[in-house]
Design an enzyme around this catalytic site. Structure first.
Site, PDB file in Angstrom:
ATOM      1  N   LYS A  80      -6.914  23.584  26.211  1.00 53.37           N
ATOM      2  CA  LYS A  80      -5.893  23.412  25.381  1.00 53.37           C
ATOM      3  C   LYS A  80      -4.399  23.943  25.157  1.00 53.37           C
ATOM      4  O   LYS A  80      -4.426  24.811  25.620  1.00 53.37           O
ATOM      5  CB  LYS A  80      -6.977  24.633  24.792  1.00 53.37           C
ATOM      6  CG  LYS A  80      -6.759  24.379  22.880  1.00 53.37           C
ATOM      7  CD  LYS A  80      -7.425  25.111  21.857  1.00 53.37           C
ATOM      8  CE  LYS A  80      -6.866  24.986  20.229  1.00 53.37           C
ATOM      9  NZ  LYS A  80      -8.583  25.403  19.003  1.00 53.37           N
ATOM     10  N   SER A 155     -10.673  23.336  16.058  1.00 53.51           N
ATOM     11  CA  SER A 155      -9.629  22.956  16.540  1.00 53.51           C
ATOM     12  C   SER A 155      -9.225  22.534  18.003  1.00 53.51           C
ATOM     13  O   SER A 155      -8.434  21.567  17.899  1.00 53.51           O
ATOM     14  CB  SER A 155      -8.288  23.927  16.039  1.00 53.51           C
ATOM     15  OG  SER A 155      -8.622  24.797  16.827  1.00 53.51           O
ATOM     16  N   SER A 179     -13.038  27.597  16.610  1.00 51.85           N
ATOM     17  CA  SER A 179     -12.645  26.238  16.605  1.00 51.85           C
ATOM     18  C   SER A 179     -13.024  25.981  18.078  1.00 51.85           C
ATOM     19  O   SER A 179     -12.699  24.806  18.688  1.00 51.85           O
ATOM     20  CB  SER A 179     -10.958  26.632  17.228  1.00 51.85           C
ATOM     21  OG  SER A 179     -10.656  26.468  15.759  1.00 51.85           O
TER      22      SER A 179
HETATM   23  N1  GLN Z   1     -11.543  25.928  10.915  1.00 50.27           N
HETATM   24  C1  GLN Z   1     -10.789  27.503  11.302  1.00 50.27           C
HETATM   25  C2  GLN Z   1      -9.247  27.314  10.614  1.00 50.27           C
HETATM   26  O1  GLN Z   1      -8.653  26.089  10.126  1.00 50.27           O
HETATM   27  C3  GLN Z   1     -11.400  27.733  12.629  1.00 50.27           C
HETATM   28  C4  GLN Z   1      -9.095  27.774  13.532  1.00 50.27           C
HETATM   29  C5  GLN Z   1      -9.205  28.637  15.030  1.00 50.27           C
HETATM   30  O2  GLN Z   1     -11.167  28.571  15.527  1.00 50.27           O
HETATM   31  N2  GLN Z   1      -8.739  27.881  16.100  1.00 50.27           N
HETATM   32  O3  GLN Z   1      -8.589  28.977  11.067  1.00 50.27           O
END
Ligand code: GLN
Length: 480
Positions: A80, A155, A179
């Site tokens: 990532k 994400s 994410s």
């Molecule tokens: N969807 C969650 C957020 O937007 C989780 C994001 C993540 O785990 N990086 O914060």
């Protein structure tokens, strides 16, 4: 040599070590696959073709000479793009870091390299890992390999889609509020968020550091075990890491008590709930005890999570002033505030929203009303979970309450998007491990089962996931 790119990590490394094929052949096929498929799904921000091939050739030479190679020797891995890689750009899918090349490797990357893994490229994400769809990226959205009209989740959308589409065997994502698990569920792959502190975060570009962990994504539970055995454990460079070096394995586990979290399944789409009830049937066939249980504070989890995550984000992202590093825009001739406002206008809308709200909940006047309250809910949730784990080995729920959806379907109101994180944020608030594992399909769209365990009980978690994987026996690949 046909179709090496679809092999799992253990098949790859065994094949190479036994001399069934060369690392060079495998990596060449992976790179061809990326070239062909990535135009459609956009998993990668950058691919490092020559470097990967060179490493593969060097590995083949080592094997030919009879030298020892690591346990992920030759495996194509994607990272990532918020995890630092030396001499490879690390952009966070943001204009702010568009030209940033870290001078060092994150600990996880260093460990992967030492184990012989070959990093083929950096994977797309929502800007600074803020989102659940991978559409908030300056490099354009990643698409779901099962149907490119649909979001891959986020994400770590690139991390999940690349594994699902056979562009790499294993990938790393980061999970602050789901994410790793959300895109794993939407793309039908396996994704683990480890216990807080089990995997080093040195070199992970922070979004909300009291919540996040780096986690592996793979095609099956066995590849997750292999990767965890390389990346998990104490790191002197990250003082939040636990003092142990685990070695996981897979075995059939008997006498497991499972709690099905009522609140998290009742709120789910009926098609999703139905699939999870079928999973319960399979566990019962394994002679596991499954009972419906209640997790009352789950109701407040999303509010607590977003308050804390945004507060931490506002602090973590304060460093991006385009002076120490950033894109090209000279401060000459500017007064400080004007310059700062100008350059920080280059964050995307979602990131800006979170910095503003995060600063607000931390402001002296509202601190007690929001931030402190959110922390209290966090403690309440931890206590409630702890008492449940006295009785149950694992808790299960759908990973996501809904099926993957089409692009632009849910972004008109940010709250709608935040709410779909209800099932995943629980594990981040409590610091416990949680895995998403493919559980079935509805109209061709994937559904994931989430299994959560008590902190540092990854071994149990992985065994239960393995049991389910064998029973469910889902064998489908996206047609791209
Ligand atoms: N969807 C969650 C957020 O937007 C989780 C994001 C993540 O785990 N990086 O914060």
């Amino acid at each position: 040599m046909s179709d090496l790119y679809h092999l799992t990590a253990s098949e790859v490394t065994n094949g190479i070590k036994e001399g069934s094929f060369r690392a060079e052949d495998y990596i060449s096929q992976i790179l061809q696959r990326i070239e062909k498929i990535d135009l459609k799904i956009n998993s990668f921000i950058n691919v490092y073709k020559e470097r990967a091939l060179k490493e593969a050739i060097a590995l083949d030479k080592k094997i030919k000479q009879g030298l020892e190679v690591g346990r992920l020797a030759g495996v194509a891995v994607g990272i990532k793009d918020n995890i630092c890689t030396k001499d490879m750009k690390t952009t966070c899918a943001s204009k702010m870091l568009e030209n940033y090349t870290p001078p060092y490797d994150a600990t996880v990357v260093e460990k992967l390299r030492r184990s012989g893994a070959i990093i083929v490229g950096k994977l797309n994400l929502d800007e600074f890992a803020m989102g659940s769809t991978t559409q908030f990226s300056i490099y354009g959205p990643t698409r779901n390999p099962w149907d490119t009209a649909y979001v891959p989740g986020g994400s770590s959308g690139g991390s999940a889609s690349s594994v699902a589409a056979f562009e790499c065997a294993v990938s790393l994502g980061s999970d602050t509020g789901g994410s790793v698990r959300c895109p794993s569920s939407f793309c039908s792959v396996v994704g683990l968020k480890p216990t807080y502190g089990l995997v080093s975060r040195y070199g992970l570009i922070s979004y909300a550091n009291s919540l996040e962990q780096i986690g592996p994504i793979g095609k099956n539970v066995s590849d997750i075990v292999m990767t965890m055995n390389v990346i998990a454990g104490n790191d002197d460079k990250d003082h939040t890491t636990v003092d142990r070096k685990p070695e996981y394995f897979l075995e059939h586990k008997k006498n497991v008590n499972i709690g099905l979290v009522k609140e998290l399944i009742q709120a789910a789409d009926p098609a999703v709930a139905k699939c999870i009830y079928s999973a319960v049937d399979l566990f019962i066939e394994s002679d596991y005890i499954c009972e419906e249980i209640s997790l009352k504070s789950a109701e407040y989890a999303v509010a607590s999570y977003y308050t804390i995550a945004m507060a931490e984000a506002s602090s973590n992202l304060a460093r991006y002033d385009n002076i120490r590093y950033g894109y090209d825009s000279s401060p000459d001739g500017y007064e400080w505030n004007t310059y700062y406002a100008k350059v920080r206008g280059n964050f995307g809308e979602e990131v800006k929203r979170r910095i503003l709200l995060g600063s607000y909940v931390l402001s002296s006047r509202y601190y007690g009303k929001y931030y402190l309250k959110a922390q209290k809910i966090r403690s309440l949730l931890e206590q409630e979970l702890n008492s449940l784990y006295d009785k149950y080995d694992v808790l299960i729920s759908p990973t996501m309450p809904i099926l993957p959806f089409k692009f632009d379907e849910k972004i008109e109101d940010p709250l709608t998007l935040y709410k779909i994180d209800i099932n995943t944020v629980v594990a981040n608030l409590a610091g416990i491990p949680a895995i998403s594992i493919p559980a079935g399909f509805n109209n061709g769209l994937p559904i994931g089962l989430q299994i959560m365990a008590k902190e540092l009980q990854e071994q149990t978690l992985l065994n239960v996931a393995f049991e389910y994987e064998n029973r469910a026996n889902i064998k489908r690949s996206p047609q791209l």
